[in-house]
Every structure is written in C-alpha cells, then in structure tokens.
Write a protein that holds these residues in place. Structure first.
Motif, PDB file in Angstrom:
ATOM      1  N   GLY A   5       0.756  -1.238   0.000  1.00 40.09           N
ATOM      2  CA  GLY A   5       0.000   0.000   0.000  1.00 40.09           C
ATOM      3  C   GLY A   5       0.786   1.287   0.000  1.00 40.09           C
ATOM      4  N   LYS A   6       2.099   1.234   0.169  1.00 41.89           N
ATOM      5  CA  LYS A   6       2.921   2.443   0.177  1.00 41.89           C
ATOM      6  C   LYS A   6       4.210   2.168  -0.589  1.00 41.89           C
ATOM      7  CE  LYS A   6       0.645   5.008   3.378  1.00 41.89           C
ATOM      8  NZ  LYS A   6       0.185   6.387   3.245  1.00 41.89           N
ATOM      9  N   PRO A   7       4.694   3.141  -1.374  1.00 42.78           N
ATOM     10  CA  PRO A   7       5.955   2.927  -2.098  1.00 42.78           C
ATOM     11  C   PRO A   7       7.132   2.585  -1.184  1.00 42.78           C
ATOM     12  CG  PRO A   7       4.794   4.798  -3.026  1.00 42.78           C
ATOM     13  CD  PRO A   7       4.023   4.391  -1.801  1.00 42.78           C
ATOM     14  N   LEU A   8       7.255   3.272  -0.044  1.00 45.58           N
ATOM     15  CA  LEU A   8       8.360   2.971   0.860  1.00 45.58           C
ATOM     16  C   LEU A   8       8.254   1.553   1.420  1.00 45.58           C
ATOM     17  CD1 LEU A   8       8.914   6.247   2.940  1.00 45.58           C
ATOM     18  CD2 LEU A   8      10.411   5.264   1.192  1.00 45.58           C
ATOM     19  N   ALA A   9       7.031   1.105   1.660  1.00 47.61           N
ATOM     20  CA  ALA A   9       6.850  -0.249   2.186  1.00 47.61           C
ATOM     21  C   ALA A   9       7.158  -1.299   1.122  1.00 47.61           C
ATOM     22  CB  ALA A   9       5.425  -0.426   2.712  1.00 47.61           C
ATOM     23  N   ALA A  10       6.801  -1.017  -0.135  1.00 48.77           N
ATOM     24  CA  ALA A  10       7.186  -1.924  -1.223  1.00 48.77           C
ATOM     25  C   ALA A  10       8.706  -1.975  -1.338  1.00 48.77           C
ATOM     26  CB  ALA A  10       6.562  -1.470  -2.540  1.00 48.77           C
ATOM     27  N   THR A  11       9.346  -0.834  -1.128  1.00 52.38           N
ATOM     28  CA  THR A  11      10.811  -0.788  -1.152  1.00 52.38           C
ATOM     29  C   THR A  11      11.390  -1.663  -0.047  1.00 52.38           C
ATOM     30  OG1 THR A  11      10.709   1.456  -2.024  1.00 52.38           O
ATOM     31  CG2 THR A  11      12.803   0.750  -1.075  1.00 52.38           C
ATOM     32  N   ALA A  12      10.727  -1.689   1.120  1.00 47.83           N
ATOM     33  CA  ALA A  12      11.186  -2.554   2.210  1.00 47.83           C
ATOM     34  C   ALA A  12      11.183  -4.017   1.769  1.00 47.83           C
ATOM     35  CB  ALA A  12      10.303  -2.360   3.439  1.00 47.83           C
ATOM     36  N   GLY A  13      10.133  -4.420   1.056  1.00 48.62           N
ATOM     37  CA  GLY A  13      10.091  -5.783   0.534  1.00 48.62           C
ATOM     38  C   GLY A  13      11.200  -6.043  -0.461  1.00 48.62           C
ATOM     39  N   ALA A  14      11.444  -5.058  -1.332  1.00 49.21           N
ATOM     40  CA  ALA A  14      12.515  -5.201  -2.317  1.00 49.21           C
ATOM     41  C   ALA A  14      13.876  -5.310  -1.637  1.00 49.21           C
ATOM     42  CB  ALA A  14      12.481  -4.015  -3.278  1.00 49.21           C
ATOM     43  N   MET A  15      14.070  -4.552  -0.560  1.00 47.40           N
ATOM     44  CA  MET A  15      15.331  -4.614   0.184  1.00 47.40           C
ATOM     45  C   MET A  15      15.570  -6.014   0.739  1.00 47.40           C
ATOM     46  SD  MET A  15      14.951  -0.999   2.236  1.00 47.40           S
ATOM     47  CE  MET A  15      16.241  -1.351   3.436  1.00 47.40           C
ATOM     48  N   ILE A  16      14.516  -6.616   1.260  1.00 44.41           N
ATOM     49  CA  ILE A  16      14.639  -7.962   1.825  1.00 44.41           C
ATOM     50  C   ILE A  16      14.965  -8.973   0.727  1.00 44.41           C
ATOM     51  CG2 ILE A  16      13.354  -9.819   2.957  1.00 44.41           C
ATOM     52  CD1 ILE A  16      14.251  -7.560   4.846  1.00 44.41           C
ATOM     53  N   PHE A  17      14.293  -8.854  -0.425  1.00 39.68           N
ATOM     54  CA  PHE A  17      14.608  -9.737  -1.548  1.00 39.68           C
ATOM     55  C   PHE A  17      16.066  -9.584  -1.978  1.00 39.68           C
ATOM     56  CE2 PHE A  17       9.965 -10.151  -3.015  1.00 39.68           C
ATOM     57  CZ  PHE A  17       9.896 -11.481  -2.648  1.00 39.68           C
ATOM     58  N   SER A  18      16.547  -8.355  -2.002  1.00 41.63           N
ATOM     59  CA  SER A  18      17.925  -8.107  -2.463  1.00 41.63           C
ATOM     60  C   SER A  18      18.955  -8.702  -1.517  1.00 41.63           C
ATOM     61  CB  SER A  18      18.162  -6.602  -2.629  1.00 41.63           C
ATOM     62  OG  SER A  18      18.218  -5.959  -1.374  1.00 41.63           O
ATOM     63  N   LYS A  19      18.532  -8.964  -0.268  1.00 41.73           N
ATOM     64  CA  LYS A  19      19.436  -9.557   0.717  1.00 41.73           C
ATOM     65  C   LYS A  19      19.266 -11.073   0.817  1.00 41.73           C
ATOM     66  CE  LYS A  19      19.747  -5.306   3.420  1.00 41.73           C
ATOM     67  NZ  LYS A  19      19.407  -4.625   4.681  1.00 41.73           N
ATOM     68  N   GLY A  20      18.476 -11.639  -0.106  1.00 43.75           N
ATOM     69  CA  GLY A  20      18.348 -13.096  -0.150  1.00 43.75           C
ATOM     70  C   GLY A  20      17.128 -13.662   0.535  1.00 43.75           C
ATOM     71  N   THR A 111      13.018 -17.173   6.173  1.00 37.91           N
ATOM     72  CA  THR A 111      14.405 -17.640   6.257  1.00 37.91           C
ATOM     73  C   THR A 111      15.290 -16.709   7.075  1.00 37.91           C
ATOM     74  OG1 THR A 111      15.134 -16.435   4.274  1.00 37.91           O
ATOM     75  CG2 THR A 111      14.202 -18.640   3.940  1.00 37.91           C
ATOM     76  N   MET A 112      14.833 -15.486   7.321  1.00 38.01           N
ATOM     77  CA  MET A 112      15.672 -14.468   7.935  1.00 38.01           C
ATOM     78  C   MET A 112      15.331 -14.291   9.409  1.00 38.01           C
ATOM     79  SD  MET A 112      15.617 -11.659   4.828  1.00 38.01           S
ATOM     80  CE  MET A 112      17.273 -10.987   4.935  1.00 38.01           C
ATOM     81  N   SER A 113      16.134 -13.471  10.079  1.00 38.46           N
ATOM     82  CA  SER A 113      15.871 -13.150  11.482  1.00 38.46           C
ATOM     83  C   SER A 113      14.827 -12.040  11.578  1.00 38.46           C
ATOM     84  CB  SER A 113      17.160 -12.689  12.163  1.00 38.46           C
ATOM     85  OG  SER A 113      17.575 -11.435  11.633  1.00 38.46           O
ATOM     86  N   LEU A 114      14.228 -11.923  12.748  1.00 43.54           N
ATOM     87  CA  LEU A 114      13.292 -10.831  12.979  1.00 43.54           C
ATOM     88  C   LEU A 114      14.006  -9.490  12.872  1.00 43.54           C
ATOM     89  CD1 LEU A 114      10.309 -10.234  13.769  1.00 43.54           C
ATOM     90  CD2 LEU A 114      11.089 -10.127  16.151  1.00 43.54           C
ATOM     91  N   ALA A 115      15.241  -9.434  13.363  1.00 41.82           N
ATOM     92  CA  ALA A 115      16.020  -8.190  13.288  1.00 41.82           C
ATOM     93  C   ALA A 115      16.177  -7.734  11.841  1.00 41.82           C
ATOM     94  CB  ALA A 115      17.383  -8.386  13.935  1.00 41.82           C
ATOM     95  N   GLN A 116      16.456  -8.666  10.935  1.00 42.02           N
ATOM     96  CA  GLN A 116      16.616  -8.310   9.526  1.00 42.02           C
ATOM     97  C   GLN A 116      15.300  -7.817   8.927  1.00 42.02           C
ATOM     98  OE1 GLN A 116      18.305 -12.262   8.575  1.00 42.02           O
ATOM     99  NE2 GLN A 116      19.925 -11.187   7.454  1.00 42.02           N
ATOM    100  N   ARG A 198      16.703 -20.410  15.231  1.00 36.39           N
ATOM    101  CA  ARG A 198      16.128 -19.205  14.624  1.00 36.39           C
ATOM    102  C   ARG A 198      14.651 -19.103  14.962  1.00 36.39           C
ATOM    103  NH1 ARG A 198      13.279 -17.231  10.138  1.00 36.39           N
ATOM    104  NH2 ARG A 198      12.514 -19.340   9.793  1.00 36.39           N
ATOM    105  N   LYS A 199      13.932 -20.192  14.807  1.00 38.70           N
ATOM    106  CA  LYS A 199      12.493 -20.196  15.075  1.00 38.70           C
ATOM    107  C   LYS A 199      12.196 -19.876  16.536  1.00 38.70           C
ATOM    108  CE  LYS A 199       8.386 -23.159  14.759  1.00 38.70           C
ATOM    109  NZ  LYS A 199       7.852 -24.456  14.268  1.00 38.70           N
ATOM    110  N   ASP A 200      12.881 -20.539  17.451  1.00 40.78           N
ATOM    111  CA  ASP A 200      12.624 -20.303  18.873  1.00 40.78           C
ATOM    112  C   ASP A 200      13.000 -18.881  19.280  1.00 40.78           C
ATOM    113  OD1 ASP A 200      11.648 -22.839  19.215  1.00 40.78           O
ATOM    114  OD2 ASP A 200      13.519 -23.681  20.016  1.00 40.78           O
ATOM    115  N   ALA A 201      14.029 -18.343  18.639  1.00 38.05           N
ATOM    116  CA  ALA A 201      14.443 -16.976  18.967  1.00 38.05           C
ATOM    117  C   ALA A 201      13.377 -15.967  18.528  1.00 38.05           C
ATOM    118  CB  ALA A 201      15.782 -16.659  18.303  1.00 38.05           C
ATOM    119  N   ILE A 202      12.791 -16.200  17.365  1.00 37.60           N
ATOM    120  CA  ILE A 202      11.709 -15.322  16.902  1.00 37.60           C
ATOM    121  C   ILE A 202      10.517 -15.420  17.850  1.00 37.60           C
ATOM    122  CG2 ILE A 202      10.019 -14.928  15.059  1.00 37.60           C
ATOM    123  CD1 ILE A 202      12.216 -15.869  13.078  1.00 37.60           C
ATOM    124  N   MET A 203      10.217 -16.622  18.296  1.00 38.65           N
ATOM    125  CA  MET A 203       9.081 -16.793  19.206  1.00 38.65           C
ATOM    126  C   MET A 203       9.391 -16.237  20.599  1.00 38.65           C
ATOM    127  SD  MET A 203       6.972 -17.732  17.047  1.00 38.65           S
ATOM    128  CE  MET A 203       5.521 -17.883  18.111  1.00 38.65           C
TER     129      MET A 203
END
Length: 594
Positions: A5-20, A111-116, A198-203
C-alpha cells in the motif's frame, strides 16, 4: 515481486529480496512497514494471510485475528447503551494480532531473522517524511485523537497551533514504537546467544510482546483509558494455522480464509456464476452487471446471517453454503427483468444433510426491503478531501494489502488491518489498538454466529485470495475497502479468467458495487447498517444506454470515477516463466519487480 500500500513499504520488501530473503520474509517486512507508516492500520491490528508453500504444493491460511477480551459481553455493551460495540477507543479493541502474525509466519516459513525483517520498519519508526494523505488524516481527526493522551503525544506534533498534525514531508518520529520493536529484536538476540534456534528466537520476541514487559505496558495503557484487555488475554492468544476454504471455478481452484472472514462470499458467488455464460453477456453489459449484482446480493445475505468464528458454537453450515447444488438453487432465484430487493439468507443445511435450527428466526425476520438512508462508508475510511463523496473516499481508503512471490515458488497474499486513525495508543508502546470489535453483533437475530463473546474472533471483511490452475499458482490478489473487498476481487478475477484481461488491466477496470448488504463497520444503530436494496455504484463513464436499462430494472444508481479500492495482484505466467504484477491507480499502492 513485492507489492503493497505504500511505495516505501514496497521498497522494504525489495530490500529484503535483495538480501536473499524469500517471499514470506519480504511480505513480513512490507507488513511491518505499512503498520509503522499508518497505512490505515497499526501494529495493534490484525493479519490474515494465505501462503503457497512450494515444498508441499499446498495453500495454507494464517489466522492472526485478535479476539474479544475478557469482559466483552453482550450485557456489558448493552449496559452502556450500545447496539454494536463502539467504532473507536479502547472498547473497540480486540487483542493485537499483527505482531504475532509476523512472528509466526517468519518463524515457520521465512528464512531471515526478525532483526533483519524489522530493520526497514525500525528505520521508519526512527523518522520518515510523512505523506500528505496520512498527515491530513491526523489533522482531520485531531479532536478525537485529543481524547487519548498517548495518541495526542505521538500524532499532534504542533499542539496549540492552527494545524496540530504533522505537515506533509515533516519527519515523523515514533520513539515509543521504535522502543517496542527494539525490545522484540533484543529478545530474539538474547535467545540466539543462549543457543536457541532461529524459530525459537523469533518466538522469544513473540513472548516478550504477549507475555513480557511490552504486554504489561500495553495492558496498563489500555486499562488506564478504559479498555478491557488483560494480561491473560494476551498470554492465551496465538495465531492459528488453518485449512483454507476453496471452490473450483471452471478448472481454477480459488482459495479463501474460513468463515470468520467474508471470504467465502466470493466462493459462493463463483459457484452461483458458474451456472451462467458470463462471457457471452459481455463485460459490464446490463445483463452482466445485473447478474453480478444479484449474485452478490444472494451471497451477502448468507454472509450477513451465517458467518462467524468456527471455534465457537453454533457451527456454521459452511459445507452447505459452498455446495454446488446449493449454488444452483440460489442461481435459480435470479430473474433478468428487475432487481430483487427482498433477497434474504437461503437454507444451506439440507445440502449438508441437516435441518436448519434457525428456520423460525429467519421467518420472523421477514427480510422486508429497507430503504432508510445510511452512511455506507465506515467513518474510519473518510478523508478530508473536498468535492469527494463519502462513498468515493471509502473506495480510496480502507486497510492495505501485501502481495509477494519469489523464484522458489513461495507466494504470499495478506489483507491486514486495524488500529487506523484516529487510533487509541496503548500506553507507551506506540502501538495503536484495533477497532475490529465493531464487526460483532449484540443481537443474535441479526447473526446468531457472530455475537460478541470473550475469546471469540469477529466476522471480518478482510479477505486475501489465491488461485491455482493445474496445481500451480495462477493468481494472488487482495484489495482494501471494507464490504467492497470481495465485490471488487470477484470482478477482478472474472476480468482475468473470463475476459482475458492482463493483471494490470483487471486491477484498473471499472467495477460495480452493491449496497444491498449489512454494513460490517461504522454505524452504532441498526438503521445505520441496514441494506439499501437496489443501490449500485457505477463508473462515471457508464454509457447512457446501460444506465437506462438498469434504471428500468429498479436500480438506484450513483457514479464515481473510481469504483474499487486499490487492487494488488500477481499473475503467474508459466508459459514464459515470469510474474506479471498489477497495482491499480486508485491509491498509493505500489509494486516492485525484477
């Protein structure tokens, strides 16, 4: 592909994709960002998701809808003089679902951490240039915001001045929210240091929000302002992974969340429409418009009476509602000479071998047409834009949607919401509380399945969609806009499946909207929410000849240049091995693909 719904938020998704990251990682990042940017939702709202898992080749449903808190009973609300739970404030709040939904989806399918994944949202919370749309909404609702001290502190950055809200382009800082997100990331980091997976740490971050110091401050702040949510309510709540509902429409499997959403209404509509040759009618011909309108009226009548949380009795007759034979019976009620203003719920029980226990209640209701004037637009959808009707404003606004897909085959469709402006902030958490309690009823004669009760989920309008063809992803799509969501998604789907439009053409195509339904949001009286039979929204460019035909059929027409909230969608082109992204021009929604 990342769309939201927002260009900056779509960019956030793109950033995550670019990091794998995969599509689930990207979707969680986009969801976190839209919540932080107040894209007509907040962190205290709710999340509904469909995920296609390429490993199992199945669609799964994530139910991260909050529940009615302790003390939220019919007697409680009636003692305050309410006919429905309130639209705003602490008593409108279900328990928050989005933080838990993000943690659950990320832990189990990311696949990533919550921090990422939270990094973009945390950057936004530290300060971002606020858009005119959100800033002006704050200014419009400033009198309501002033009721709640924690909301006033965050939103009204120029208290005492003529304009008390932020200005467009002003750096909007949310220190309390940043602290809350930081605490969640710290909990994850500490768990990882202790050797947790990773899973338990997120939880562990999940637990800090729902059982730890974040929960304590949330409950304290809610209670201080008159709310009902307790520590036990938060500690007991958890997301639920469900089996989605589906129907097959001419070889395409269409998936929806269960009947605690309005999603099955679209499935019922497809079953009914399968009995007609829509393509031969012609796109948006009088006969096509009439057929769509009548079909939606039949499906909405069932939605309004039979849908509710399946975890609470009575059990909804969902097998009967989705029966092809029941759909044939409903389709037989459609005549092609005029609108039927008296459409009521059908009787699906015989189609699952049962007797309807509510026959006398249905007879007592009568379903006489009601033409009393009401405001269709939920008041949270209204914006201070001169020259726009309330209905027009509704179609611009609503919740938001998130669509993501990746090369490995993961597909995510989310329709999150809740905590919209004017939001009541829960203490010093920076988290806006949900307003979804208003979707319950207090009168069982309106809907015996959706009566408020502690621990119960309200029947919501939020409804992502996914479709598979030949066992592979075909379409993933969602839209904002309250009761219009499945109306617009139904027509989007038919635009692609029946009329061969591209996904972008289908998102921009003119739709119709019916008002012949009970309003799910807004309005504190029965008369505010009652159906307006025959009321139809059409595109302003609808030809005169079509208008004349519809008028003869008894339709009451209104016209706008936008007839849908912004639809976001992904089409899977298996012939060429590519994605086609679509995002309509009816809002700020934006997609990034590569």
């Amino acid at each position: 592909m990342a769309i939201t719904g927002k260009p900056l938020a779509a960019t956030a998704g793109a950033m995550i994709f670019s990091k794998g990251g995969n599509a689930v990682d990207a979707a969680c990042a986009m969801l976190a960002s839209t919540c932080t940017m107040w894209d007509v939702l907040s962190w205290g709202g709710e999340t509904q998701a469909l995920i296609y898992n390429p490993k199992t080749k199945k669609v799964i449903a994530i139910n991260a809808m909050g529940v009615a808190p302790t003390g939220a009973t019919v007697d409680f609300f009636k003692s305050k003089g309410y006919n429905f739970p309130p639209e705003y404030g602490p008593l409108a709040a279900t328990t928050p679902g989005t933080p838990g939904g993000i943690c659950y989806m990320l832990a189990n399918y990311g696949t990533m951490s919550l921090a990422q994944v939270l990094a973009p949202a945390m950057q936004l919370a530290a300060g971002y240039p606020i858009e005119a749309q959100t800033a002006n909404s704050i200014e419009k609702y400033k009198d309501s915001i002033k009721q709640w001290a924690y909301s006033k502190k965050i939103f009204l950055t120029h208290t005492g001045e003529k304009r008390e809200a932020p200005e467009a382009g002003e750096i909007f800082v949310q220190k309390d929210l940043l602290q809350t997100l930081t605490k969640m990331v710290e909990a994850e980091r500490m768990a990882l240091k202790k050797g947790k997976t990773r899973k338990d740490a997120i939880m562990a971050a999940f637990d800090r929000f729902y059982k730890g110091d974040i929960a304590q401050e949330f409950v304290r702040g809610s209670k201080e302002q008159g709310g009902l949510i307790t520590m036990q309510d938060l500690a007991k709540w958890k997301p639920v992974e469900e089996e989605p509902l589906k129907v097959n429409y001419k070889g395409i499997d269409v998936y929806k969340l269960q009947q605690w959403t309005q999603g099955p209404m679209l499935l019922q509509s497809l079953n009914i429409l399968e009995n007609f040759d829509l393509k031969s009618m012609g796109y948006n011909s009088p006969k096509y418009i009439h057929t769509i309108y009548q079909t939606m009226s039949l499906a909405f009548a069932d939605r309004d009476f039979y849908y509710g949380d399946p975890r609470f009795p009575p059990a909804e007759p969902i097998k009967g509602l989705l029966s092809k034979d029941y759909a044939k019976q409903r389709a037989s009620l459609i005549t092609f000479d005029k609108n039927n203003p008296g459409i009521g719920p059908g009787d699906p029980y015989p189609f699952e071998g049962k007797t309807n226990p509510f026959v006398q209640l249905l007879k007592s209701r009568g379903f006489e047409p009601d033409t009393s004037k009401r405001n269709f637009a939920p008041t949270h959808d209204l914006r201070n834009t001169l020259g726009m009707t309330e209905y027009h404003e509704k179609l611009w606004m609503g919740t938001t949607s998130v669509e993501a897909a990746d090369k490995e085959g993961w597909v995510v469709s989310i329709t999150p919401s809740g905590g919209w402006l004017p939001a009541c902030i829960a203490g010093n958490t920076g988290v806006g509380m949900s307003q979804r309690m208003q979707s319950f009823v207090l009168d069982s004669t309106l809907n015996p399945f959706n009566v408020v009760e502690p621990g119960k989920r309200p029947r919501v309008t939020l409804t992502p969609t996914m479709a598979l063809k030949d066992g592979k992803p075909y379409l993933s799509f969602a839209v904002q806009g309250g009761d219009t969501q499945d109306q617009n998604l139904l027509q989007f789907f038919l635009n692609v499946a029946e009329f061969g439009m591209t996904v972008q053409q289908a998102t921009e195509a003119a739709n119709i909207n019916t008002n012949q339904l009970w309003l799910s949001l807004g309005g504190m009286k029965n008369d505010d929410r009652k159906p307006r039979p025959g009321n139809i929204l059409l595109h302003i460019n609808t030809p005169e000849a079509i208008r004349n035909e519809l008028q003869k059929m008894g339709y009451i027409m209104t016209f706008e240049d936008r007839t849908s909230g912004p639809i976001n969608a992904i089409y899977f082109d298996w012939k060429h091995g590519s994605f086609w992204g679509g995002s309509s021009n009816n809002g700020e929604d934006y997609g990034i693909g590569w």
